[in-house]
Design a protein around this motif. Sequence first.
Motif, PDB file in Angstrom:
ATOM      1  N   THR A  87     -12.401 -11.001  -4.138  1.00  7.89           N
ATOM      2  CA  THR A  87     -12.060 -12.255  -4.538  1.00  7.89           C
ATOM      3  C   THR A  87     -13.488 -12.525  -5.301  1.00  7.89           C
ATOM      4  N   MET A  88     -13.446 -13.099  -6.283  1.00  9.94           N
ATOM      5  CA  MET A  88     -14.717 -13.549  -7.088  1.00  9.94           C
ATOM      6  C   MET A  88     -14.874 -14.794  -7.149  1.00  9.94           C
ATOM      7  N   ALA A  89     -16.154 -15.463  -6.978  1.00  9.85           N
ATOM      8  CA  ALA A  89     -16.339 -16.625  -6.989  1.00  9.85           C
ATOM      9  C   ALA A  89     -17.837 -17.001  -7.660  1.00  9.85           C
ATOM     10  N   TRP A  90     -17.812 -18.295  -8.145  1.00  6.36           N
ATOM     11  CA  TRP A  90     -18.992 -18.670  -9.033  1.00  6.36           C
ATOM     12  C   TRP A  90     -19.694 -20.095  -8.249  1.00  6.36           C
ATOM     13  N   PHE A  91     -21.142 -19.801  -7.993  1.00 12.80           N
ATOM     14  CA  PHE A  91     -21.808 -20.643  -7.178  1.00 12.80           C
ATOM     15  C   PHE A  91     -23.049 -20.973  -8.321  1.00 12.80           C
ATOM     16  N   ARG A  92     -23.660 -22.305  -7.966  1.00 10.08           N
ATOM     17  CA  ARG A  92     -24.561 -22.664  -8.927  1.00 10.08           C
ATOM     18  C   ARG A  92     -25.725 -23.277  -8.047  1.00 10.08           C
ATOM     19  N   GLN A  93     -26.964 -23.148  -8.530  1.00 14.92           N
ATOM     20  CA  GLN A  93     -28.123 -23.741  -7.662  1.00 14.92           C
ATOM     21  C   GLN A  93     -29.260 -24.502  -8.797  1.00 14.92           C
TER      22      GLN A  93
ATOM     23  N   VAL B 108     -18.806 -23.264  -6.898  1.00 16.26           N
ATOM     24  CA  VAL B 108     -18.346 -23.905  -8.021  1.00 16.26           C
ATOM     25  C   VAL B 108     -16.958 -23.653  -8.207  1.00 16.26           C
ATOM     26  N   GLY B 109     -16.301 -22.333  -7.877  1.00 15.89           N
ATOM     27  CA  GLY B 109     -15.082 -21.954  -7.890  1.00 15.89           C
ATOM     28  C   GLY B 109     -14.746 -20.703  -7.571  1.00 15.89           C
ATOM     29  N   ALA B 110     -13.406 -20.363  -7.265  1.00 16.14           N
ATOM     30  CA  ALA B 110     -13.108 -18.676  -6.941  1.00 16.14           C
ATOM     31  C   ALA B 110     -11.720 -18.480  -7.435  1.00 16.14           C
ATOM     32  N   ILE B 111     -11.857 -17.158  -7.463  1.00 14.46           N
ATOM     33  CA  ILE B 111     -10.242 -16.671  -7.748  1.00 14.46           C
ATOM     34  C   ILE B 111      -9.957 -15.704  -6.886  1.00 14.46           C
ATOM     35  N   ASN B 112      -8.732 -15.865  -6.308  1.00 18.40           N
ATOM     36  CA  ASN B 112      -8.523 -14.833  -5.238  1.00 18.40           C
ATOM     37  C   ASN B 112      -7.962 -13.606  -5.548  1.00 18.40           C
ATOM     38  N   TRP B 113      -8.447 -12.747  -4.821  1.00 17.07           N
ATOM     39  CA  TRP B 113      -7.841 -11.309  -5.430  1.00 17.07           C
ATOM     40  C   TRP B 113      -6.462 -10.867  -5.265  1.00 17.07           C
ATOM     41  N   TRP B 114      -5.905 -11.348  -4.332  1.00 19.09           N
ATOM     42  CA  TRP B 114      -4.314 -11.183  -4.053  1.00 19.09           C
ATOM     43  C   TRP B 114      -3.343 -11.944  -4.942  1.00 19.09           C
ATOM     44  N   SER B 115      -3.561 -13.314  -4.835  1.00 21.04           N
ATOM     45  CA  SER B 115      -2.662 -14.381  -5.284  1.00 21.04           C
ATOM     46  C   SER B 115      -3.189 -14.636  -6.807  1.00 21.04           C
ATOM     47  N   GLY B 116      -4.293 -14.610  -7.162  1.00 22.20           N
ATOM     48  CA  GLY B 116      -4.705 -14.848  -8.375  1.00 22.20           C
ATOM     49  C   GLY B 116      -4.887 -16.172  -8.645  1.00 22.20           C
ATOM     50  N   GLU B 117      -4.874 -16.938  -7.486  1.00 24.60           N
ATOM     51  CA  GLU B 117      -5.015 -18.507  -7.450  1.00 24.60           C
ATOM     52  C   GLU B 117      -6.584 -19.047  -7.619  1.00 24.60           C
ATOM     53  N   ASP B 118      -6.764 -19.832  -8.413  1.00 21.33           N
ATOM     54  CA  ASP B 118      -8.219 -20.498  -8.636  1.00 21.33           C
ATOM     55  C   ASP B 118      -8.450 -21.749  -8.050  1.00 21.33           C
ATOM     56  N   THR B 119      -9.469 -21.868  -7.307  1.00 24.21           N
ATOM     57  CA  THR B 119      -9.825 -23.196  -6.821  1.00 24.21           C
ATOM     58  C   THR B 119     -11.219 -23.684  -7.213  1.00 24.21           C
TER      59      THR B 119
ATOM     60  N   ILE C 140     -11.754 -20.397 -14.248  1.00 23.91           N
ATOM     61  CA  ILE C 140     -12.232 -19.209 -13.647  1.00 23.91           C
ATOM     62  C   ILE C 140     -11.049 -18.103 -14.153  1.00 23.91           C
ATOM     63  N   SER C 141     -11.642 -16.884 -14.756  1.00 24.01           N
ATOM     64  CA  SER C 141     -10.424 -16.049 -15.075  1.00 24.01           C
ATOM     65  C   SER C 141     -11.012 -14.655 -14.783  1.00 24.01           C
ATOM     66  N   ARG C 142      -9.843 -13.529 -14.567  1.00 23.04           N
ATOM     67  CA  ARG C 142     -10.680 -12.328 -14.354  1.00 23.04           C
ATOM     68  C   ARG C 142      -9.705 -11.395 -15.020  1.00 23.04           C
ATOM     69  N   ASP C 143     -10.416 -10.155 -15.323  1.00 15.45           N
ATOM     70  CA  ASP C 143      -9.853  -9.092 -16.194  1.00 15.45           C
ATOM     71  C   ASP C 143     -10.214  -7.913 -15.231  1.00 15.45           C
ATOM     72  N   ASN C 144      -9.056  -7.392 -14.414  1.00 15.60           N
ATOM     73  CA  ASN C 144      -9.267  -6.288 -13.670  1.00 15.60           C
ATOM     74  C   ASN C 144      -9.328  -5.002 -14.236  1.00 15.60           C
ATOM     75  N   ALA C 145      -8.779  -4.930 -15.519  1.00 14.97           N
ATOM     76  CA  ALA C 145      -9.249  -3.806 -16.397  1.00 14.97           C
ATOM     77  C   ALA C 145     -10.577  -3.532 -16.729  1.00 14.97           C
ATOM     78  N   LYS C 146     -11.158  -4.707 -16.777  1.00 18.28           N
ATOM     79  CA  LYS C 146     -12.510  -4.707 -17.384  1.00 18.28           C
ATOM     80  C   LYS C 146     -13.708  -4.900 -16.196  1.00 18.28           C
ATOM     81  N   ASN C 147     -13.182  -4.990 -15.050  1.00 18.36           N
ATOM     82  CA  ASN C 147     -13.875  -5.221 -14.086  1.00 18.36           C
ATOM     83  C   ASN C 147     -14.798  -6.531 -14.224  1.00 18.36           C
ATOM     84  N   ALA C 148     -14.217  -7.487 -14.650  1.00 19.03           N
ATOM     85  CA  ALA C 148     -14.922  -8.794 -15.176  1.00 19.03           C
ATOM     86  C   ALA C 148     -14.309  -9.968 -14.560  1.00 19.03           C
ATOM     87  N   VAL C 149     -15.226 -10.934 -14.126  1.00 15.25           N
ATOM     88  CA  VAL C 149     -14.773 -12.355 -14.056  1.00 15.25           C
ATOM     89  C   VAL C 149     -15.279 -13.304 -14.853  1.00 15.25           C
TER      90      VAL C 149
END
Length: 124
Positions: free
Chosen positions: A33-39, A48-59, A70-79
């Motif tokens: 699961t990948m997330a973004w925070f800010r300070q 800030v937000g996150a994207i769930n590893w299993w469902s792909g749901e973003d919050t 937020i989006s992710r590309d698992n083929a590129k190992n990137a969020v």
Amino acid sequence: QVQLVESGGGLVQAGGSLKLSCAASTRTFSEYTMAWFRQAPGKERDFVGAINWWSGEDTYVDSVKGRFTISRDNAKNAVYLQMNNLKPEDTAVYYCAAELRGRATMDLVDYDYWGQGTQVTVSS
């Protein structure tokens, strides 16, 4: 150990857009699961937000809903964090975070790996 490297920060005028990227060094990126925070200066690090590893749901935190995606590309190992209609109050260092099979919580203590951050400055 997972290394996270953010990029894409910069200076933008209010109302503008930026897209942040976070590259992860792991072969099992799809299980994180990948997330973004800010300070902001003098303030705590906030979710800030996150994207769930299993469902792909973003919050998202309420203050960015409808503006950030937020989006992710698992083929590129990137969020990614697409930020539109930026406001001066969005000015902060933005951090990428990862949690193995995480629940996409808002609590930073749940995340195991962090990037070094990228500065986003929004001028009025």
